[in-house]
Write an enzyme that holds these catalytic residues in place. Structure first.
Site, PDB file in Angstrom:
ATOM      1  N   TYR A  65       7.594 -13.521 -14.245  1.00 40.11           N
ATOM      2  CA  TYR A  65       6.665 -12.557 -13.670  1.00 40.11           C
ATOM      3  C   TYR A  65       5.229 -12.871 -14.066  1.00 40.11           C
ATOM      4  CZ  TYR A  65       4.149  -8.181 -12.958  1.00 40.11           C
ATOM      5  OH  TYR A  65       3.211  -7.250 -12.577  1.00 40.11           O
ATOM      6  N   ASN A 105      -0.850  -0.997 -18.558  1.00 41.63           N
ATOM      7  CA  ASN A 105       0.309  -0.153 -18.227  1.00 41.63           C
ATOM      8  C   ASN A 105      -0.126   1.115 -17.511  1.00 41.63           C
ATOM      9  OD1 ASN A 105       0.993  -1.781 -20.853  1.00 41.63           O
ATOM     10  ND2 ASN A 105       2.954  -1.287 -19.917  1.00 41.63           N
ATOM     11  N   GLY A 149       0.780  -1.240   0.000  1.00 39.56           N
ATOM     12  CA  GLY A 149       0.000   0.000   0.000  1.00 39.56           C
ATOM     13  C   GLY A 149       0.804   1.278   0.000  1.00 39.56           C
ATOM     14  N   PHE A 153       3.211   2.702  -5.735  1.00 39.01           N
ATOM     15  CA  PHE A 153       2.627   3.599  -6.728  1.00 39.01           C
ATOM     16  C   PHE A 153       1.102   3.481  -6.783  1.00 39.01           C
ATOM     17  CE2 PHE A 153       1.793   3.662 -11.543  1.00 39.01           C
ATOM     18  CZ  PHE A 153       1.423   4.989 -11.546  1.00 39.01           C
ATOM     19  N   ALA A 200       3.943  -7.229  -4.534  1.00 40.91           N
ATOM     20  CA  ALA A 200       4.514  -8.094  -5.568  1.00 40.91           C
ATOM     21  C   ALA A 200       5.851  -7.538  -6.015  1.00 40.91           C
ATOM     22  CB  ALA A 200       3.579  -8.198  -6.776  1.00 40.91           C
ATOM     23  N   GLY A 213      -0.871   1.401  -5.000  1.00 40.04           N
ATOM     24  CA  GLY A 213      -1.445   1.244  -3.663  1.00 40.04           C
ATOM     25  C   GLY A 213      -1.706   2.568  -2.969  1.00 40.04           C
ATOM     26  N   ARG A 218       0.755  -1.031 -26.803  1.00 41.79           N
ATOM     27  CA  ARG A 218       0.376  -1.281 -25.419  1.00 41.79           C
ATOM     28  C   ARG A 218      -0.809  -0.385 -25.048  1.00 41.79           C
ATOM     29  NH1 ARG A 218       3.431  -4.754 -26.494  1.00 41.79           N
ATOM     30  NH2 ARG A 218       5.240  -5.521 -25.332  1.00 41.79           N
ATOM     31  N   ASP A 276       7.004  -7.717   5.808  1.00 37.73           N
ATOM     32  CA  ASP A 276       7.097  -8.563   4.621  1.00 37.73           C
ATOM     33  C   ASP A 276       5.831  -9.397   4.484  1.00 37.73           C
ATOM     34  OD1 ASP A 276       7.783 -10.441   2.664  1.00 37.73           O
ATOM     35  OD2 ASP A 276       9.830 -10.685   3.411  1.00 37.73           O
ATOM     36  N   VAL A 277       5.258  -9.441   3.288  1.00 34.34           N
ATOM     37  CA  VAL A 277       4.045 -10.221   3.071  1.00 34.34           C
ATOM     38  C   VAL A 277       4.300 -11.721   3.239  1.00 34.34           C
ATOM     39  CG1 VAL A 277       4.309 -10.538   0.568  1.00 34.34           C
ATOM     40  CG2 VAL A 277       2.008 -10.347   1.558  1.00 34.34           C
TER      41      VAL A 277
END
Length: 371
Positions: free
Chosen positions: A182, A211, A9, A12, A81, A14, A250, A59-60
């Site tokens: 990824y 994007n 969170g 960017f 992520a 979040g 894109r 840390d998640v």
């Protein structure tokens, strides 16, 4: 008033989502490890993060940190992520740990402490190539380009008779084609969340982001969004570096529209159990985006550097069909590209960036990940 947890969170997207939720009366808590690659060294709370956001630095993948973050919350956005197609191809363990294991740790905690809604940030990367139309009008999925084709700088996808295929908008029904570590990890995140949500009656929504761009992107992270990477180069009076010929298409979507879509996914009952594209629905070539960004930043004289090389894990064309999000969520992009890039340029004027793009490119080349 509901309390919402956003993993990742302080990042960017979040942080913009936090602003969107706070404006609508929600309480917001963030769990974020403040990764040095994104936030720089020192693990300091970002200045842009609203003071009303309760930040837990953790840390998640840490069960105790996750359980602490979940106490008293009604809904969860899972955004934490590791992000980056190229880097994921050699930091395999790191991406798998953060994205796959981190999601598993969160889900085990949610099994013990269910919430009213879980929203997972997925990615357009899991599509691989988008959809294409043949000269006869048939719509088909794009396959992989061969190394032989790429070595001769033949970038487009072709039909069996050699005719060039035309890209068309990609809907959620397209089969995944996982071209990078990824992409695989994001697909796993999405499926794990939807599967677990279904099994334990936790209403879950997956949002496939295209994007996203806007203020607060990590400008010194060479594996972040393409516009931030280009901006980092331009701020240092260096040309944006573009793989292939720059004509790959894109879908660039304002982070404000992304944040709005995220809120709608929380508030729309019919969204539960569904997957939605979140994009602008308008294709742009990467070369045109680089040129436009240079212009709005006042660096018109800096032309993009077209590398004529292929990066392993990249695809040619993919842009969104947002019809499902329009119909179910009531989502409609509100920020036009010209407006969004003008605001981005205004924010960039007060920023400094360490240009690490050459270093990242060297890492890829040394591992044989460019052709």
């Amino acid at each position: 008033m509901k309390k919402v947890l956003i993993t990742g969170g302080a990042g960017f997207i979040g942080s913009h989502l936090a602003d969107e939720l706070l404006a609508k009366g929600y309480e917001v808590r963030a769990l974020d490890t403040l990764s040095p690659q994104v936030h720089g060294h020192g693990r300091q709370r970002p200045d842009y993060l609203d003071k009303e956001v309760e930040l837990i630095v953790g840390d998640v993948c840490d069960k105790e940190a996750v359980e602490q973050a979940l106490r008293g919350v009604d809904a969860v956005y899972h955004f934490a992520a590791a992000v980056g197609v190229g880097q994921s191809m050699y930091e395999v363990a790191h991406y798998t740990r953060v994205n796959n294991l981190g999601t598993a740790v969160l889900l085990e905690a949610l099994i013990a402490r269910p919430v009213e809604r879980l929203v997972i940030a997925s990615s357009m990367s899991l599509y691989g190539e988008g959809l294409y139309r043949t000269p006869s009008g048939q719509v088909r999925e794009g396959g992989e380009r061969s190394l032989e084709q790429l070595r001769r700088a033949d970038w487009e996808l072709h039909d069996a008779d050699g005719t060039t295929l035309q890209p068309v908008p990609t809907p959620e029904s397209k089969s995944p084609a996982l071209a990078s570590v990824y992409a695989l990890s994001k697909f796993d995140q999405e499926r794990l969340c939807l599967m677990t949500g279904r099994a334990y009656q936790i209403p879950t929504v997956a949002l496939r982001f295209f994007n996203a761009y806007g203020p607060r992107q990590a400008l010194s992270n060479p594996y972040t969004g393409v516009l931030a990477i280009f901006a980092s180069r331009l701020l240092n009076d260096s040309p944006p570096r573009i793989f292939e010929d720059g004509l790959q298409q894109r879908d660039f979507v304002s982070v404000y529209d992304v944040a709005r879509a995220c809120r709608l996914a929380l508030e729309t009952p019919a969204a539960a159990g569904e997957v939605f594209n979140v994009g602008s629905g308008e294709p742009q070539t990467v070369r045109a985006i680089a040129t436009r960004l240079a212009r709005v930043m006042g660096r018109e004289g800096i032309e993009p550097e077209i590398l004529g090389k292929y990066r392993v894990g990249d695809i040619r064309h993919c842009f969104s069909d947002i019809g499902k999000a329009r119909k179910v969520l009531g989502y409609e992009p509100q920020v036009r590209l010209d407006e969004g890039m003008a605001e981005l340029a205004q924010w960039l004027a007060g920023q400094a960036a360490e240009d690490r793009v050459a270093q990242a490119s060297a890492e890829l080349s040394a591992r044989g990940l460019t052709v």
